[in-house]
Scaffold this active site. Structure first.
Site, PDB file in Angstrom:
ATOM      1  N   VAL A 194       0.884  -1.034   0.239  1.00  0.00           N
ATOM      2  CA  VAL A 194       0.001   0.421  -0.096  1.00  0.00           C
ATOM      3  C   VAL A 194       1.094   1.438  -0.125  1.00  0.00           C
ATOM      4  O   VAL A 194       1.812   1.304   0.610  1.00  0.00           O
ATOM      5  CB  VAL A 194      -0.489  -0.048   0.598  1.00  0.00           C
ATOM      6  CG1 VAL A 194      -2.096   1.189   1.734  1.00  0.00           C
ATOM      7  CG2 VAL A 194      -2.205  -1.023   1.230  1.00  0.00           C
ATOM      8  N   HIS A 248      -9.009 -41.683  21.029  1.00  0.00           N
ATOM      9  CA  HIS A 248     -10.013 -41.999  19.632  1.00  0.00           C
ATOM     10  C   HIS A 248     -11.907 -42.098  19.859  1.00  0.00           C
ATOM     11  O   HIS A 248     -11.866 -42.533  21.389  1.00  0.00           O
ATOM     12  CB  HIS A 248      -9.950 -43.887  19.215  1.00  0.00           C
ATOM     13  CG  HIS A 248     -10.737 -44.018  17.461  1.00  0.00           C
ATOM     14  ND1 HIS A 248     -10.623 -43.351  16.540  1.00  0.00           N
ATOM     15  CD2 HIS A 248     -11.497 -43.991  17.582  1.00  0.00           C
ATOM     16  CE1 HIS A 248     -11.409 -42.506  15.326  1.00  0.00           C
ATOM     17  NE2 HIS A 248     -11.764 -43.911  16.214  1.00  0.00           N
TER      18      HIS A 248
END
Ligand code: FAD
Length: 482
Positions: free
Chosen positions: A252, A456
């Site tokens: 910019v 799990h």
């Protein structure tokens, strides 16, 4: 005899943690703080951004609830309530820090500290407490002297403030820093974020989730350039899929007044962007204004950060510095660890700071986190590496969450499989990185990660699965073709 054993200037995550540790070590401790306790982290950084990002996440989840078989009609957000929730969390936590300091017998003096000698300061009035209105953080410049404080030792923990952007138009109304962004009372329709590192990327993610049309302008060739290259590129793709425009290799050069503001961009996609708000997220500078470092004889590097050794000593006898003001790694947990070490050293313990394992997280959607060496850094350091990857999409728990984007990447030594770096983009990356930090800290190998039974179905299984993939023995993804 000095009034205190230890004076801490600044009550952020560096300063307040150092003060508590020192008090617990039996020292008479005083903290001088010019704002609310908790520093940038609790008031302007880690906590308020994460509170608002959580609101954005809830909004997104509810708007996509149909995927989960849940129907919610006319879902809308109330940005004032989002901000109020954030303010309430900040208040609870900063009040909590104040009461912890009290409970540990730490004296807290409100005001701006300025050195009058290496171990003496004058405390100046600073006016009213800061308000979350996007205005200046301090209601008034340091004013009249309230009192003097002397101590045997001093820790400078004054943190950092947003760096200035040296381009025309940077001071226009509608151009805000990260601090100023908390003052936005509405979600901007068009937002340009200058800087695609952690701070800029989080704000971009937040406002995009609330429906802003966001463009991120990043000077380097990818977002979050400090992260492993594959992670930065994956974030860029993900942002693009979410409708965020990502301009890399772009700068910019100026902002012109108007409604909307016109943002001039140079680089491969040069042109003008329209913006209701421009958010400047281009880095930080040390917060040492009117501190009188020269009076105390404290040396700084070329950028103004205070230089310290591994015991956090500045070179001026009895003066230490910790946290962002040392420019080491501008993270709250690093500031706190430096604080603990400095307090221990001052209390006579043999302590040194070790920077070899510093996890870092960025709370974009998807989240990112990393610890240790990137692949490029490992190669540059002369390591022969194995790179293991595993996608969240192959994990049962990620599917149940509906969060299958992203992957884990482990960089390990090729001969012994020692974990050198862990890089994550995907759900709960910020929590999952703890296993990576521990692995590096304990010098664990891919074998050891793979052999550790993980519960799990959990997202945590991804560490084990990635390690198995790195050993050439993946169970839940196809093996690499030989
Ligand atoms: P600060 O937190 O800056 O505290 C310094 C304190 O000193 C301030 O309270 C200030 O008022 C006070 N002070 C300064 N000068 C004086 C003086 N002369 N007299 C009296 N008081 C003084 N880090 C993370 O680890 N995780 C994150 O998710 C994260 N998110 C962030 C998001 C944003 C938007 C920003 C800006 C930062 C974020 N950070 C994050 C960085 C983190 O906030 C800083 O690393 C951390 O606050 C540094 O702590 P500190 O104690 O060094 O300094």
């Amino acid at each position: 005899m000095p009034e205190f054993d230890l004076l801490v200037i600044g009550g952020g995550p560096g300063g307040y943690v150092a003060a508590i540790r020192a008090a617990q070590r039996g020292l008479r401790v005083c903290v001088v703080e010019k704002e609310r306790p908790g520093g940038v982290c609790l008031n302007w950084g880690c906590i308020p951004t994460k509170a608002m990002l959580r609101s954005a996440e809830v909004f997104q989840t509810v708007t996509t609830a149909a995927e989960f078989g849940i129907h919610a009609e006319n879902v809308r957000y109330d940005f004032a309530a989002v901000r109020a929730r954030k303010d309430a969390i900040v208040k609870e936590l900063t009040d909590g820090v104040a009461s912890l300091l009290r409970a540990n017998g730490v004296t807290v003096i409100e005001g701006h500290a300025r050195f009058t000698g290496p171990t003496t300061v004058e405390v100046l009035e600073v006016g009213a407490s800061p308000v979350f209105d996007g205005g200046p953080r301090y209601a008034a410049a340091p004013g009249t002297r309230v009192r003097e404080v002397s101590a045997r030792d001093v820790i400078v923990a004054t943190g950092s403030v947003p760096a200035d952007l040296p381009i025309p138009g940077a001071d226009l109304p509608g151009v805000v820093t990260s601090d100023g962004a908390f003052g936005l009372t509405e979600v901007p329709q068009k937002l340009v974020v200058i800087g695609g590192s952690a701070v800029g990327a989080e704000w971009a993610s937040l406002f995009a989730a609330f429906g802003s049309q966001v463009t991120v302008v990043e000077m380097r060739d990818r977002l979050v350039p400090a992260e492993d290259e594959e992670i930065g590129r994956a974030l860029g793709r993900s942002f693009t899929e979410r409708g965020i425009t990502v301009l890399t290799g772009a700068t910019v050069t100026a902002i012109a007044d108007g409604s909307p503001l016109r943002v001039s961009v140079s680089g491969p996609q040069a042109g003008d962007l329209a913006a209701d708000v421009v958010l400047v997220g281009v880095g930080r500078k040390p917060n040492t204004g009117q501190l009188g470092l020269d009076i105390a004889g404290i040396a700084t590097d070329t950028r103004g950060f205070i230089e310290v050794d591994d015991r956090l000593r500045t070179g001026v006898e009895h003066v230490s510095a910790i946290g962002d003001v040392t420019g080491r790694a501008l993270l709250a947990h690093v500031a706190s660890h430096q604080g603990l070490t400095a307090a221990d050293v001052i209390a006579g313990h043999d302590a040194r700071i070790d920077y070899s394992v510093i996890p870092a997280a960025t709370f974009t959607h998807p989240e990112m986190a990393s610890v240790g060496l990137t692949e490029a850094a490992a190669l540059a350091a002369g390591h022969q590496v194995t790179v293991a990857k595993f996608p969240f999409a192959a994990l049962g728990r990620a599917r149940t969450f509906g969060e299958t984007e992203g992957f884990v990447k482990i960089v390990a030594g090729r001969t012994h499989g020692e974990v050198l770096g862990v890089h994550i983009i995907g759900p709960s990356a910020s929590d999952l990185i703890a296993e990576g930090a521990l692995a590096i800290s304990l010098e664990a190998t891919l074998d050891e990660l793979a052999d550790t039974i993980h519960a799990h179905p959990t997202l945590g299984e991804i560490g084990m699965e990635t390690a198995m993939a790195g050993l050439g023995l993946p169970v839940h993804i196809a093996p690499r073709k030989r």
